[in-house]
Scaffold this motif. Structure first.
Motif, PDB file in Angstrom:
ATOM      1  N   LEU A  42       0.821  -1.211   0.000  1.00  0.00           N
ATOM      2  CA  LEU A  42       0.000   0.000   0.000  1.00  0.00           C
ATOM      3  C   LEU A  42       0.858   1.264   0.000  1.00  0.00           C
ATOM      4  N   GLU A  43       1.957   1.232   0.712  1.00  0.00           N
ATOM      5  CA  GLU A  43       2.794   2.431   0.816  1.00  0.00           C
ATOM      6  C   GLU A  43       3.771   2.555  -0.349  1.00  0.00           C
ATOM      7  N   ASP A  44       4.460   1.454  -0.680  1.00  0.00           N
ATOM      8  CA  ASP A  44       5.486   1.521  -1.727  1.00  0.00           C
ATOM      9  C   ASP A  44       4.904   1.475  -3.126  1.00  0.00           C
ATOM     10  N   ARG A  45       3.834   0.704  -3.322  1.00  0.00           N
ATOM     11  CA  ARG A  45       3.258   0.536  -4.661  1.00  0.00           C
ATOM     12  C   ARG A  45       2.106   1.503  -4.937  1.00  0.00           C
ATOM     13  N   CYS A  46       1.282   1.747  -3.914  1.00  0.00           N
ATOM     14  CA  CYS A  46       0.091   2.587  -4.107  1.00  0.00           C
ATOM     15  C   CYS A  46       0.289   4.011  -3.615  1.00  0.00           C
ATOM     16  N   GLY A  47       1.411   4.280  -2.979  1.00  0.00           N
ATOM     17  CA  GLY A  47       1.696   5.634  -2.519  1.00  0.00           C
ATOM     18  C   GLY A  47       0.813   6.114  -1.386  1.00  0.00           C
ATOM     19  N   LEU A  48       0.237   5.190  -0.601  1.00  0.00           N
ATOM     20  CA  LEU A  48      -0.643   5.564   0.489  1.00  0.00           C
ATOM     21  C   LEU A  48       0.144   5.818   1.777  1.00  0.00           C
ATOM     22  N   SER A  49      -0.455   6.594   2.658  1.00  0.00           N
ATOM     23  CA  SER A  49       0.176   6.897   3.940  1.00  0.00           C
ATOM     24  C   SER A  49      -0.899   7.020   5.011  1.00  0.00           C
ATOM     25  N   PRO A  50      -0.720   6.398   6.181  1.00  0.00           N
ATOM     26  CA  PRO A  50      -1.715   6.546   7.241  1.00  0.00           C
ATOM     27  C   PRO A  50      -1.812   7.972   7.768  1.00  0.00           C
ATOM     28  N   SER A  51      -0.797   8.777   7.521  1.00  0.00           N
ATOM     29  CA  SER A  51      -0.830  10.171   7.972  1.00  0.00           C
ATOM     30  C   SER A  51      -1.622  11.064   7.022  1.00  0.00           C
ATOM     31  N   TRP A 195       1.620  -6.920 -10.354  1.00  0.00           N
ATOM     32  CA  TRP A 195       1.669  -6.084  -9.151  1.00  0.00           C
ATOM     33  C   TRP A 195       3.094  -5.690  -8.778  1.00  0.00           C
ATOM     34  N   TYR A 196       4.052  -6.570  -9.066  1.00  0.00           N
ATOM     35  CA  TYR A 196       5.435  -6.270  -8.689  1.00  0.00           C
ATOM     36  C   TYR A 196       6.072  -5.235  -9.625  1.00  0.00           C
ATOM     37  N   LYS A 197       5.382  -4.883 -10.710  1.00  0.00           N
ATOM     38  CA  LYS A 197       5.858  -3.823 -11.606  1.00  0.00           C
ATOM     39  C   LYS A 197       5.062  -2.535 -11.424  1.00  0.00           C
ATOM     40  N   PHE A 198       4.017  -2.614 -10.617  1.00  0.00           N
ATOM     41  CA  PHE A 198       3.172  -1.441 -10.402  1.00  0.00           C
ATOM     42  C   PHE A 198       3.755  -0.545  -9.315  1.00  0.00           C
ATOM     43  N   ARG A 199       3.846   0.728  -9.593  1.00  0.00           N
ATOM     44  CA  ARG A 199       4.217   1.731  -8.587  1.00  0.00           C
ATOM     45  C   ARG A 199       3.719   3.080  -9.082  1.00  0.00           C
ATOM     46  N   THR A 200       2.895   3.729  -8.293  1.00  0.00           N
ATOM     47  CA  THR A 200       2.339   5.015  -8.701  1.00  0.00           C
ATOM     48  C   THR A 200       2.907   6.137  -7.852  1.00  0.00           C
ATOM     49  N   SER A 201       3.105   7.271  -8.484  1.00  0.00           N
ATOM     50  CA  SER A 201       3.561   8.465  -7.763  1.00  0.00           C
ATOM     51  C   SER A 201       2.455   9.504  -7.693  1.00  0.00           C
ATOM     52  N   GLU A 202       1.311   9.194  -8.324  1.00  0.00           N
ATOM     53  CA  GLU A 202       0.181  10.116  -8.340  1.00  0.00           C
ATOM     54  C   GLU A 202      -0.801   9.780  -7.221  1.00  0.00           C
ATOM     55  N   ALA A 203      -1.334  10.800  -6.601  1.00  0.00           N
ATOM     56  CA  ALA A 203      -2.272  10.605  -5.492  1.00  0.00           C
ATOM     57  C   ALA A 203      -3.628  10.131  -5.998  1.00  0.00           C
ATOM     58  N   PHE A 204      -4.340   9.419  -5.144  1.00  0.00           N
ATOM     59  CA  PHE A 204      -5.699   8.984  -5.443  1.00  0.00           C
ATOM     60  C   PHE A 204      -6.695   9.958  -4.816  1.00  0.00           C
ATOM     61  N   ASP A 205      -7.782  10.206  -5.534  1.00  0.00           N
ATOM     62  CA  ASP A 205      -8.836  11.072  -5.005  1.00  0.00           C
ATOM     63  C   ASP A 205      -9.751  10.319  -4.053  1.00  0.00           C
ATOM     64  N   TYR A 206     -10.001   9.045  -4.373  1.00  0.00           N
ATOM     65  CA  TYR A 206     -10.861   8.196  -3.550  1.00  0.00           C
ATOM     66  C   TYR A 206     -10.359   6.760  -3.625  1.00  0.00           C
ATOM     67  N   MET A 207     -10.798   5.954  -2.657  1.00  0.00           N
ATOM     68  CA  MET A 207     -10.488   4.534  -2.679  1.00  0.00           C
ATOM     69  C   MET A 207     -11.655   3.751  -2.100  1.00  0.00           C
TER      70      MET A 207
END
Length: 234
Positions: A42-51, A195-207
């Motif tokens: 979630l953090e490395d591939r999807c760029g998510l953060s609990p903060s 999935w092991y090639k997926f990595r996004t640097s763009e933020a998501f608006d919703y999930m």
């Protein structure tokens, strides 16, 4: 706008297939990912953060995803067409709705597709086809569980199983079935990426997170709160 569409059945040791029995969970041969592995993804591939949690919702099944999209669109918070990142063990695309794949595009005749889908219940194996027919999806990226990918299936076995299980509910209609088409025929950019090639640097608006109880063992339920730690429930 970008939408992260997560299914809990992605976080397993192998592809999950529904038994077709209502309320039955998968067996012990299906092992959920560890908490640390899910967090890394979630953090490395999807760029998510609990903060900085992303606005979203946890739903029981993919039919709830379609309803969530409808609610956001009707309120003006989600603009169409939007980009969908579909992280799931299954494509959830039903080609029987008039959908076909050519050269990196999913093509749909909206008029024909709507006529067919009006006769079908919304279920986990076809909800993306509904969203494409409605003109909601601007592009679709599918991140599957399997490392070795095959061509998009001509027919998704999971959709067939779900359809048989839900035939008794076919008389129930959803308000989104009456939405008008934005255009007669359209092509939606479509890509499959391991999935092991997926990595996004763009933020998501919703999930959104689908629990998908029919496609997960009870042990997977502990990961729901882990994913929800990156989400602001709305």
């Amino acid at each position: 706008m970008r939408f992260l569409d997560l299914d809990l059945d992605f976080f397993l040791n192998k592809n999950a297939y529904c038994s077709g029995c209502d309320g039955r969970r998968l067996g012990s041969e299906y092992k959920p990912w560890s908490v640390s592995k899910v967090r890394r993804f979630l953090e490395d591939r999807c760029g998510l953060s609990p903060s900085a949690p992303v606005q979203g919702r946890t739903v029981e099944s993919h039919g709830g995803v379609l309803d969530f999209w409808h609610t956001l669109i009707e309120s003006g918070r989600l603009r169409i067409p939007f980009e969908v990142i579909h992280i799931d063990a299954h494509p959830d695309l039903w080609v029987g709705g008039g959908l076909y794949l050519t050269s990196g595009f999913l093509h749909i005749d909206s008029g024909r597709g709507l006529a067919i889908l009006k006769k079908k219940p919304v279920h986990s194996g076809n909800y993306l086809t509904f969203a494409i027919v409605y003109g909601w999806v601007g592009s679709l990226l599918w991140i599957p569980l399997l490392k070795h990918l095959k061509d998009l299936p001509k027919w998704d076995g999971d959709a067939r199983t779900a359809l048989m299980r839900l035939k008794k509910k076919k008389d129930k209609s959803s308000p989104i079935r009456d939405l008008s088409m934005v255009e007669r025929e359209r092509g939606v950019p479509f890509k499959i990426l391991p999935w092991y090639k997926f990595r996004t640097s763009e933020a998501f608006d919703y999930m959104v997170l689908s629990r998908s109880s029919d496609f997960t063992p009870p042990e997977s339920d502990g990961l729901i709160t882990v994913v929800e730690g990156y989400m602001k429930q709305i």
